[in-house]
Design a protein around this motif. Structure first.
Motif, PDB file in Angstrom:
ATOM      1  N   TYR A 160       0.745  -1.188  -0.037  1.00 39.23           N
ATOM      2  CA  TYR A 160       0.045  -0.059   0.157  1.00 39.23           C
ATOM      3  C   TYR A 160       0.905   1.261  -0.223  1.00 39.23           C
ATOM      4  CZ  TYR A 160      -3.258   3.768   1.439  1.00 39.23           C
ATOM      5  OH  TYR A 160      -3.851   4.881   1.567  1.00 39.23           O
ATOM      6  N   GLN A 161       0.301   2.308  -0.675  1.00 39.52           N
ATOM      7  CA  GLN A 161       1.023   3.323  -0.798  1.00 39.52           C
ATOM      8  C   GLN A 161      -0.144   4.767  -0.679  1.00 39.52           C
ATOM      9  OE1 GLN A 161       4.000   3.263  -3.997  1.00 39.52           O
ATOM     10  NE2 GLN A 161       5.379   4.084  -2.533  1.00 39.52           N
ATOM     11  N   PHE A 162       0.081   5.816  -0.097  1.00 40.53           N
ATOM     12  CA  PHE A 162      -0.953   6.816  -0.001  1.00 40.53           C
ATOM     13  C   PHE A 162      -0.926   7.656  -1.201  1.00 40.53           C
ATOM     14  CE2 PHE A 162      -2.489  10.668   1.360  1.00 40.53           C
ATOM     15  CZ  PHE A 162      -3.976  10.583   2.114  1.00 40.53           C
ATOM     16  N   LEU A 163      -1.336   7.270  -2.427  1.00 44.14           N
ATOM     17  CA  LEU A 163      -1.282   8.045  -3.710  1.00 44.14           C
ATOM     18  C   LEU A 163      -2.707   8.262  -4.078  1.00 44.14           C
ATOM     19  CD1 LEU A 163       1.425   5.452  -5.301  1.00 44.14           C
ATOM     20  CD2 LEU A 163       1.656   7.984  -4.630  1.00 44.14           C
ATOM     21  N   HIS A 164      -2.668   9.333  -4.876  1.00 41.92           N
ATOM     22  CA  HIS A 164      -3.905   9.949  -5.600  1.00 41.92           C
ATOM     23  C   HIS A 164      -4.197   9.464  -6.917  1.00 41.92           C
ATOM     24  CE1 HIS A 164      -3.336  12.264  -1.585  1.00 41.92           C
ATOM     25  NE2 HIS A 164      -4.477  12.375  -1.878  1.00 41.92           N
ATOM     26  N   GLN A 363      18.607  12.635  -1.429  1.00 41.30           N
ATOM     27  CA  GLN A 363      18.693  11.177  -2.029  1.00 41.30           C
ATOM     28  C   GLN A 363      17.833  10.322  -1.148  1.00 41.30           C
ATOM     29  OE1 GLN A 363      20.322  10.334  -4.602  1.00 41.30           O
ATOM     30  NE2 GLN A 363      20.601  12.891  -4.507  1.00 41.30           N
ATOM     31  N   LYS A 364      17.484  10.605   0.324  1.00 45.48           N
ATOM     32  CA  LYS A 364      16.623   9.810   1.036  1.00 45.48           C
ATOM     33  C   LYS A 364      15.253  10.075   0.597  1.00 45.48           C
ATOM     34  CE  LYS A 364      17.359   8.433   5.049  1.00 45.48           C
ATOM     35  NZ  LYS A 364      17.314   8.265   6.818  1.00 45.48           N
ATOM     36  N   ILE A 365      14.595  11.194   0.349  1.00 45.80           N
ATOM     37  CA  ILE A 365      13.558  11.369  -0.143  1.00 45.80           C
ATOM     38  C   ILE A 365      13.130  10.942  -1.438  1.00 45.80           C
ATOM     39  CG2 ILE A 365      11.938  13.494  -0.885  1.00 45.80           C
ATOM     40  CD1 ILE A 365      13.280  15.170   1.272  1.00 45.80           C
ATOM     41  N   LEU A 366      14.367  11.097  -2.400  1.00 46.47           N
ATOM     42  CA  LEU A 366      14.104  10.464  -3.549  1.00 46.47           C
ATOM     43  C   LEU A 366      14.006   9.022  -3.672  1.00 46.47           C
ATOM     44  CD1 LEU A 366      16.579  12.502  -5.801  1.00 46.47           C
ATOM     45  CD2 LEU A 366      13.936  12.612  -6.084  1.00 46.47           C
ATOM     46  N   ILE A 369       9.817   8.857  -3.091  1.00 43.67           N
ATOM     47  CA  ILE A 369       8.917   9.476  -3.928  1.00 43.67           C
ATOM     48  C   ILE A 369       9.315   8.996  -5.424  1.00 43.67           C
ATOM     49  CG2 ILE A 369       8.439  11.427  -2.298  1.00 43.67           C
ATOM     50  CD1 ILE A 369      10.141  13.181  -4.475  1.00 43.67           C
ATOM     51  N   GLU A 370       8.495   9.331  -6.370  1.00 44.80           N
ATOM     52  CA  GLU A 370       8.885   9.184  -7.618  1.00 44.80           C
ATOM     53  C   GLU A 370       9.915  10.188  -7.981  1.00 44.80           C
ATOM     54  OE1 GLU A 370       6.284   8.901 -12.148  1.00 44.80           O
ATOM     55  OE2 GLU A 370       5.745   9.973 -10.120  1.00 44.80           O
ATOM     56  N   GLU A 371      10.951   9.638  -8.758  1.00 44.26           N
ATOM     57  CA  GLU A 371      11.967  10.366  -8.970  1.00 44.26           C
ATOM     58  C   GLU A 371      11.929  11.023 -10.511  1.00 44.26           C
ATOM     59  OE1 GLU A 371      16.804  10.691  -9.055  1.00 44.26           O
ATOM     60  OE2 GLU A 371      15.830   8.764  -8.391  1.00 44.26           O
ATOM     61  N   LEU A 386       3.059  11.852   0.014  1.00 42.80           N
ATOM     62  CA  LEU A 386       3.424  10.157  -0.013  1.00 42.80           C
ATOM     63  C   LEU A 386       4.329  10.303   0.834  1.00 42.80           C
ATOM     64  CD1 LEU A 386       3.678   7.247  -1.133  1.00 42.80           C
ATOM     65  CD2 LEU A 386       5.343   8.182  -2.967  1.00 42.80           C
ATOM     66  N   TRP A 387       5.373  11.044   0.969  1.00 40.29           N
ATOM     67  CA  TRP A 387       6.355  11.421   1.672  1.00 40.29           C
ATOM     68  C   TRP A 387       6.055  11.358   3.340  1.00 40.29           C
ATOM     69  CZ3 TRP A 387       8.703  14.110   5.655  1.00 40.29           C
ATOM     70  CH2 TRP A 387       9.811  13.797   5.834  1.00 40.29           C
TER      71      TRP A 387
END
Length: 546
Positions: A160-164, A363-366, A369-371, A386-387
């Motif tokens: 699961y991911q919190f995506l719209h 780099q940790k954030i990327l 999330i989608e890069e 999402l993050w």
């Protein structure tokens, strides 16, 4: 080798059946609580076929479970990791627990991860699978761990991911009705799971706790106590009491002061709670801890009382999305990353002292999330949320329920009900930005009850006017510096929750001078002292804060 170290501290115990176990509470779509044995018998076939998402789409509630047989371990946390799972994986052997500290004795190296410590001091929690300890890892929200006992291989599945998706269209009236129907089902499930027991609602001046108490009233639930805390007659307390009186619910208030906070914070009870709640991952929430402690010590509430806080209605309805996203044609990667860092990595002013950390955190954030080089406003908002869902909400905000568990009280989080999450994940950005749809919904459906909204709306408008004036004056550097210093002095003695009282005034000023941020200073102090406590407990030399 496989070792399973399950703790049974707090109100929620592990329910074991054969070798498998579940922790938490589960109910069906009608709000009927499901027996743990029945639940496990239903999910084992789904889990064997790796249909993890089906488990969480079919059942409601908050839980973690472990499927254990001769061939594998499967350990799953829910969509907000309500009950965290930690593990050590080395040389194809695994040791698992729901308590990070219980695994310390199994760590060959108990030293702190310096990068994690520095991040913890900036955020108040550690991102990704890391904890403060190098060898110790954690499952993230929406993940399952599969360990093959024969080969010793480890696999992490993201179910699961919190995506719209922005799939719900139509005019506002249609969306209002859909949201109202979702609220009816969510709170009906919650209502049925309470079984007439006493409910305690931490009622502030905000909309989220207000909706909870409105819905309880609407559904005819009478065994409700509302409460708030802080300095006497603070604005939150004034609005909270008005709402409670209007709805006919009992209202309680717990008085906070600078002196009390100093005593509370430096007590052994607070340290015990922090050790229980932090899991070497996130600062223990303390805002309600003195209140819940007071309720338990003085037997103010029934022993089987259930707490229902408003975590985290403002987030799922879009309040945290930067407003400027909507006005841009596209957003560059660095703009998105900077917006996440600016909003969250802000417990103290570190940017000039350790600018190299920017690259590490980006780099940790990327990795989460989608890069992309360029994002549309919808994509930027999607990744921003999402993050925050995976990191701040799951690890820090929702972890506030430990305040209730520590004193053996149950809790419910209606805003993290799966159906309500799905609804907001299908709402277009224009309706989520600034909680546009939710604010209008509250005014339309609760116009009588929200007549007391006027102070909140006026306060929002006042803040906008003040922001414009403040921005103008900020251009005049000397005036800005003077106002900043004046605000710091004012904040210590007039904070509505008296939080700066964890320090004496001279200590507070020293921290401000050294670290340069009075907004989140109490969180930073807590993070720093938590690290220092760990150094002292294990006789580890202290490191310098970057």
């Amino acid at each position: 080798m496989q070792i399973l170290k399950l703790q049974n501290s707090g109100i929620y115990k592990w329910q074991k059946h054969d070798k498998s176990a579940i922790k938490g509470f589960i109910y069906d779509s009608n709000g009927n609580l499901i027996n743990s044995e029945n639940f496990l018998s239903q999910i084992i076939p789904l889990v064997k076929n790796m249909q993890y998402s089906e488990v969480f789409n079919k059942f409601y509630g908050h839980f973690s479970f472990i499927i254990n047989n001769d061939n594998y371990f499967i350990i799953c946390v829910d969509k907000i990791r309500s009950f965290p799972i930690f593990y050590i994986y080395k040389d194809r052997s695994i040791i698992l627990s729901d308590s990070a500290r219980s695994l310390l004795e199994n760590c060959r190296d108990k030293s702190l991860d310096e990068d994690a410590v520095n991040e913890f001091l900036k955020l108040g929690y550690v991102t990704g699978t890391q904890t403060l300890i190098k060898e110790l890892k954690q499952l993230k929200a929406g993940q399952c761990l599969v360990y093959d006992k024969k080969t010793g291989s480890l696999e992490i599945n993201k179910y699961y991911q919190f995506l719209h998706k922005d799939s719900l269209s139509g005019d506002e009236e249609k969306l209002f009705k859909m949201l109202d129907n979702v609220h009816e089902r969510v709170f009906s499930r919650l209502f049925n799971s309470l079984n007439g027991r006493q409910v305690a609602v931490p009622l502030s001046s905000g909309l989220d706790s207000r909706l909870i108490i409105f819905m309880l009233k609407k559904l005819g639930y009478s065994n409700v106590v509302a409460y708030t805390f802080g300095r006497p007659d603070n604005f939150e307390a004034v609005v909270s009491r008005k709402i409670s009186d209007k709805l006919g619910y009992k209202w309680l208030f717990v008085d906070y002061s600078l002196k009390k906070w100093y005593q509370w914070y430096h007590s052994e009870e607070r340290k015990k709670f922090s050790n229980y709640a932090d899991n070497l991952t996130a600062i223990a929430h303390l805002l309600e801890w003195p209140t819940v402690n007071f309720f338990k010590t003085n037997r103010v509430l029934n022993d089987d009382c259930i707490f229902i806080p408003g975590h985290t209605g403002d987030f799922i309805t879009g309040m945290h999305i930067p407003e400027w996203f909507l006005g841009k044609k596209y957003i560059y990667q660095d703009e998105l990353l900077d917006s996440i860092i600016k909003k969250h990595y802000n417990l103290y002013d570190w940017t000039k002292k350790s600018p190299k950390d920017f690259h590490l955190y980006k780099q940790k954030i990327l990795s989460i999330i989608e890069e992309k080089d360029i994002y549309s406003p919808d994509e930027a908002a999607n990744n921003f949320e999402l993050w925050e869902w995976q990191e701040r909400q799951a690890k820090f905000i929702c972890n506030a329920v430990r305040e209730y568990e520590f004193y053996n009280y149950e809790w419910r989080l209606p805003f993290w009900d799966g159906e309500l999450m799905d609804f907001w994940c299908n709402i277009p950005l224009r309706y989520r930005i600034k909680r546009n749809l939710f604010h209008k919904y509250m005014l339309k459906y609760y116009s009588i009850e929200t007549s007391s909204l006027s102070p909140v709306i006026k306060n929002i408008r006042r803040k906008k006017r003040s922001r414009k004036i403040y921005d103008l004056l900020s251009r005049i550097n000397k005036v800005y510096i003077f106002l900043r210093k004046l605000k710091i002095f004012f904040n210590y003695y007039h904070h509505h929750l008296a939080l700066p009282g964890v320090l004496k005034f001279y200590e507070y000023i020293k921290y401000i001078i050294k670290y340069g941020n009075d907004v989140h200073i109490t969180l930073f102090i807590d993070a720093q002292w938590q690290i220092n406590d760990y150094y002292e407990d294990f006789n580890i030399p202290k490191k310098k804060v970057n």
